[in-house]
Every structure is written in structure tokens, then in C-alpha cells.
Scaffold this active site. Structure first.
Site, short mmCIF file in Angstrom:
data_model
loop_
_atom_site.label_atom_id
_atom_site.label_comp_id
_atom_site.label_asym_id
_atom_site.label_seq_id
_atom_site.Cartn_x
_atom_site.Cartn_y
_atom_site.Cartn_z
N HIS A 178 51.65 9.45 -8.07
CA HIS A 178 51.32 8.03 -8.04
C HIS A 178 52.55 7.26 -7.57
O HIS A 178 53.69 7.73 -7.70
CB HIS A 178 50.93 7.55 -9.43
CG HIS A 178 49.67 8.17 -9.96
ND1 HIS A 178 49.00 7.63 -11.03
CD2 HIS A 178 48.96 9.26 -9.57
CE1 HIS A 178 47.93 8.36 -11.28
NE2 HIS A 178 47.89 9.37 -10.41
N GLU A 221 54.25 4.81 -8.71
CA GLU A 221 55.28 4.57 -9.72
C GLU A 221 56.10 5.83 -9.98
O GLU A 221 57.32 5.77 -10.10
CB GLU A 221 54.64 4.10 -11.04
CG GLU A 221 53.92 2.78 -10.95
CD GLU A 221 52.43 2.92 -10.60
OE1 GLU A 221 51.69 1.99 -10.93
OE2 GLU A 221 52.02 3.94 -10.02
#
Length: 128
Positions: free
Chosen positions: A25, A27
Site C-alpha cells: 500500500h 503508506e
């Protein structure tokens, strides 16, 4: 993106499908890059800034990285409307494991604590 003292340390974009990595992801990609850039697995003093509320995976990564703050724009309901329904994970974690569709069970080996005992006795360990 990961920011410290107003400086962008690292950025990340979602790499799940191109890298065939369900943990990639945006992040997490940014956290990994920031740790490499700073030469530390701790991002103390840093802020994680995201276009959307971090899912439980990304929030856990932020906690393990020890960022000081997380800031986001869109929330989990906005993500669900776009087909990224993280709400079901938040709801799942609120249920007893016996109610999960994914069986998660402990099986005792008789030496369940052996890896942790070895870790604690390791003279070269770096606590995290």
C-alpha cells in the site's frame, strides 16, 4: 508521504497490483522508503500523510515505525465507495476470532516461547 521537520523524507504510491504484493500500500511503500532514507526502522519525529485514512495494515505499519502523527484526507467511507472497503477489516477486528471467516488458531508446540527466549538471550539484539 513521510515528513519530518517540514521536509519530505519519502513518498509512496500503491504498488499492490504492479508488484503483486498485497502489503505494498502507498503508506507502507512510503514508510519503507523513509526508513531506508533515514537508515533506521524508527520514524520518530515523522508524520505520515496519506490521501486516505490508513487501513489497519497501514496503521499497524505506522505504529511499528513509531511515527508521531498520521494525517489523512478521505476517510474509510470514501474508500468503500470507491471499492476499497477497509471498513470490513475494522469491523472484523472488533469480533471474537471464533466469529471470523478466516480460521486463526493457536497450536501449542510445547516450546511456544522458544523464539522469544532465544531473542531475549541474544547479545546483539536491537530492541524495537
Amino acid at each position: 508521504m513521510v515528513v519530518r521537520d517540514g521536509e519530505v523524507i519519502a513518498t509512496g504510491v500503491n504498488q499492490v497490483t504492479p508488484s503483486l504484493d498485497p502489503t505494498a500500500h502507498a503508506e507502507v511503500v512510503a514508510i519503507r522508503a523513509a526508513c531506508q532514507a533515514l537508515g533506521d526502522f524508527r520514524l520518530t519525529g515523522c508524520t505520515l500523510i496519506s490521501s486516505c485514512e490508513p487501513c489497519p495494515l497501514c496503521l499497524s505499519a505506522a505504529l511499528w515505525a513509531r511515527v508521531d502523527k498520521v494525517i489523512y484526507a478521505a476517510d474509510r467511507h470514501d474508500a468503500a465507495a470507491a471499492g476499497f472497503d477497509d471498513r470490513e477489516f475494522y469491523e472484523l477486528f472488533g469480533k471474537p476470532r471464533t466469529d471470523w471467516d478466516l480460521p486463526v488458531h493457536q497450536i501449542s508446540t510445547g516450546e511456544d516461547n522458544a523464539p522469544f527466549t532465544a531473542w531475549l538471550s541474544l547479545a546483539t539484539r536491537i530492541d524495537y
